[in-house]
Enzyme design. Sequence first.
Site, PDB file in Angstrom:
ATOM      1  N   LYS A 173      40.345  67.281  25.821  1.00 50.76           N
ATOM      2  CA  LYS A 173      41.064  66.200  25.136  1.00 50.76           C
ATOM      3  C   LYS A 173      41.460  66.541  23.709  1.00 50.76           C
ATOM      4  CE  LYS A 173      41.613  62.471  26.387  1.00 50.76           C
ATOM      5  NZ  LYS A 173      41.032  61.231  26.880  1.00 50.76           N
TER       6      LYS A 173
ATOM      7  N   HIS B  35      63.596  49.085  27.160  1.00 51.84           N
ATOM      8  CA  HIS B  35      62.540  48.637  28.090  1.00 51.84           C
ATOM      9  C   HIS B  35      61.575  49.766  28.422  1.00 51.84           C
ATOM     10  CE1 HIS B  35      65.282  45.184  28.864  1.00 51.84           C
ATOM     11  NE2 HIS B  35      66.205  46.133  28.807  1.00 51.84           N
TER      12      HIS B  35
ATOM     13  N   LYS C 112      41.012  37.897  -3.418  1.00 53.72           N
ATOM     14  CA  LYS C 112      40.980  39.307  -3.811  1.00 53.72           C
ATOM     15  C   LYS C 112      40.644  40.258  -2.676  1.00 53.72           C
ATOM     16  CE  LYS C 112      39.704  37.654  -8.261  1.00 53.72           C
ATOM     17  NZ  LYS C 112      39.715  36.293  -7.635  1.00 53.72           N
TER      18      LYS C 112
ATOM     19  N   GLN D 245      39.171  32.358  -5.531  1.00 52.48           N
ATOM     20  CA  GLN D 245      38.401  33.604  -5.679  1.00 52.48           C
ATOM     21  C   GLN D 245      38.466  34.428  -4.381  1.00 52.48           C
ATOM     22  OE1 GLN D 245      34.736  33.867  -8.121  1.00 52.48           O
ATOM     23  NE2 GLN D 245      33.688  33.980  -6.159  1.00 52.48           N
TER      24      GLN D 245
ATOM     25  N   GLU E  12      46.130  55.734  16.613  1.00 53.03           N
ATOM     26  CA  GLU E  12      45.570  54.504  17.174  1.00 53.03           C
ATOM     27  C   GLU E  12      45.032  53.601  16.068  1.00 53.03           C
ATOM     28  OE1 GLU E  12      43.425  55.589  21.178  1.00 53.03           O
ATOM     29  OE2 GLU E  12      43.419  57.317  19.852  1.00 53.03           O
TER      30      GLU E  12
ATOM     31  N   TYR F 217      43.579  25.110 -10.603  1.00 50.61           N
ATOM     32  CA  TYR F 217      42.657  26.134 -10.096  1.00 50.61           C
ATOM     33  C   TYR F 217      41.543  25.506  -9.260  1.00 50.61           C
ATOM     34  CZ  TYR F 217      39.167  29.802  -9.847  1.00 50.61           C
ATOM     35  OH  TYR F 217      38.257  30.708  -9.375  1.00 50.61           O
TER      36      TYR F 217
ATOM     37  N   SER G 123      37.043  64.920  22.409  1.00 50.84           N
ATOM     38  CA  SER G 123      36.147  64.016  23.112  1.00 50.84           C
ATOM     39  C   SER G 123      34.796  64.700  23.246  1.00 50.84           C
ATOM     40  CB  SER G 123      36.716  63.711  24.502  1.00 50.84           C
ATOM     41  OG  SER G 123      35.670  63.285  25.351  1.00 50.84           O
TER      42      SER G 123
HETATM   43  N1  ARG Z   1      35.849  34.777 -10.443  1.00 50.53           N
HETATM   44  C1  ARG Z   1      36.802  33.738 -10.559  1.00 50.53           C
HETATM   45  C2  ARG Z   1      37.959  33.969  -9.569  1.00 50.53           C
HETATM   46  O1  ARG Z   1      38.058  35.013  -9.091  1.00 50.53           O
HETATM   47  C3  ARG Z   1      37.349  33.686 -11.938  1.00 50.53           C
HETATM   48  C4  ARG Z   1      37.864  32.359 -12.355  1.00 50.53           C
HETATM   49  C5  ARG Z   1      36.737  31.405 -12.442  1.00 50.53           C
HETATM   50  N2  ARG Z   1      37.147  30.172 -12.979  1.00 50.53           N
HETATM   51  C6  ARG Z   1      36.376  29.111 -12.968  1.00 50.53           C
HETATM   52  N3  ARG Z   1      36.848  28.030 -13.467  1.00 50.53           N
HETATM   53  N4  ARG Z   1      35.198  29.127 -12.417  1.00 50.53           N
HETATM   54  O2  ARG Z   1      38.729  33.089  -9.273  1.00 50.53           O
END
Ligand code: ARG
Length: 479
Positions: A304, A177, A346, A343, A311, A338, A298
């Site tokens: 400081k 605690h 990423k 996309q 942080e 898909y 600071s």
């Molecule tokens: N740039 C696309 C992605 O990152 C690649 C795949 C695209 N595929 C498609 N059928 N348009 O997902």
Amino acid sequence: MSELHTEHREPAAPAERSDSAANQLWGGRFARGPAAVMERINASIGFDCRLAEQDIRGSIAHARMLADRGIIAGGDADAIIAGLTEIAADIAAGRFAFKVELEDIHMNVEAALAERIGAPAGRLHTARSRNDQVATDFRLWVRDALDRLEDGLKALQTALIERAEAHAATVMPGFTHLQSAQPVTFGHHMLAYVEMLGRDRSRVRDARARMNECPLGAAALAGTPFPIDRWSTTTALGFDRPTANSLDSVSDRDFALDYLATAAIAAVHLSRLAEEFVLWTSDQFRFVRLSDAFSTGSSIMPQKRNPDAAELVRAKSGRIIGHLMGLLTVVKALPLAYAKDLQEDKEPVFDVDDSLGLCVAALTGMVGDMTVDQVAMRRAAAVGHPTATDLADWLVRALGLPFRQAHHITARIVAEADARHTDLGGVPLAAMQVIEPQITAEVFDVLGLDAAVASRTSLGGTAPETVRRAAAAARERYL
Ligand code: ARG
């Protein structure tokens, strides 16, 4: 405005149109190029250029397999591989101009290949789709990210274990605690984080083993009529086996989610350690002093030394957790197979790799550089009757009292110490005997901080000897 769509309201301004012609790779049936905003929302090259190396590796493996299977001519494959190798070198050297009108890394590389080697370039995309291509590239990238994470966590464990060895007997307050509970050693505290990071590393390895399957050859979603050899590309790219189902291959992003979940848990561990640094470096604790290299000043308060890096490690765990939630939400209701939604997988992963990499490196630096103030730790450890449990345990062991009764007696002795403005060792024996007549002078042996930590020799406990053994075991197990 596009002639194909009737607008029901007046457009505020004529829609911008990109001056690009129809896409050179997929624009066969398109009379003209996309609207500027379409190009902007669609393009991923701004971030998926980070997949360049993986994309080229995948294409080389694919081209070689196509030639081996007699699907394309050996000479064409040679030209393709030579061209791709040059492109990879240009990209690595920063000599490659990525074009937004070519949308993504896959088409940027393929278009550059066509510029370089001409007609044979057009044969590379046989028996594959960008859908299995991107799934492959991204798996390769995430696999490297997992390996980077494991290396980083190991380096942090190394720094922590070194501190644990040096401070196996350094007494500090142990908290529950955030109130003083029982004394522990700083080495023991360091080793607690070594265990957390050990579990993180085991999650990294699990994720890596699970994701190491090759989706290349699933093509757009259904597989391909060409006589490809999926094991050939699988082996060339260091995967353990090909993925089993083409629909799953192009739509699965579990590997990215697994990475993000693993990263999020690791980030939470780092955040907890960072929070301890924030506390420990404060004037109220003073347990630790960060080196100049890991402190900031600071602009108004000259005295400081702020723990900004700690942080920020604490804060970055928030965005890392956020990225996990973000991608889970993107994938949540996607029908097979898909969809372009994928996309969006990423940037969260790239940002987590960047952010977590920084967090791990910053903490490794802080742990390696910090100065531990043993005097301040010991002073703090003495506050708040931290050996009260030791007194109660003594009453059990020496007098054979039931623990509940021992607890009660100890509480009365704690009250006596408070009334006398002293610690437990400062209560005279006679005053203790008023509370429990059987107490002897031997009780004082267990009331000191060093005795308290030294007595906790149970497996996983805080006794300096036990901590030294645990540090050696951690070295053996983790380093
Ligand atoms: N740039 C696309 C992605 O990152 C690649 C795949 C695209 N595929 C498609 N059928 N348009 O997902």
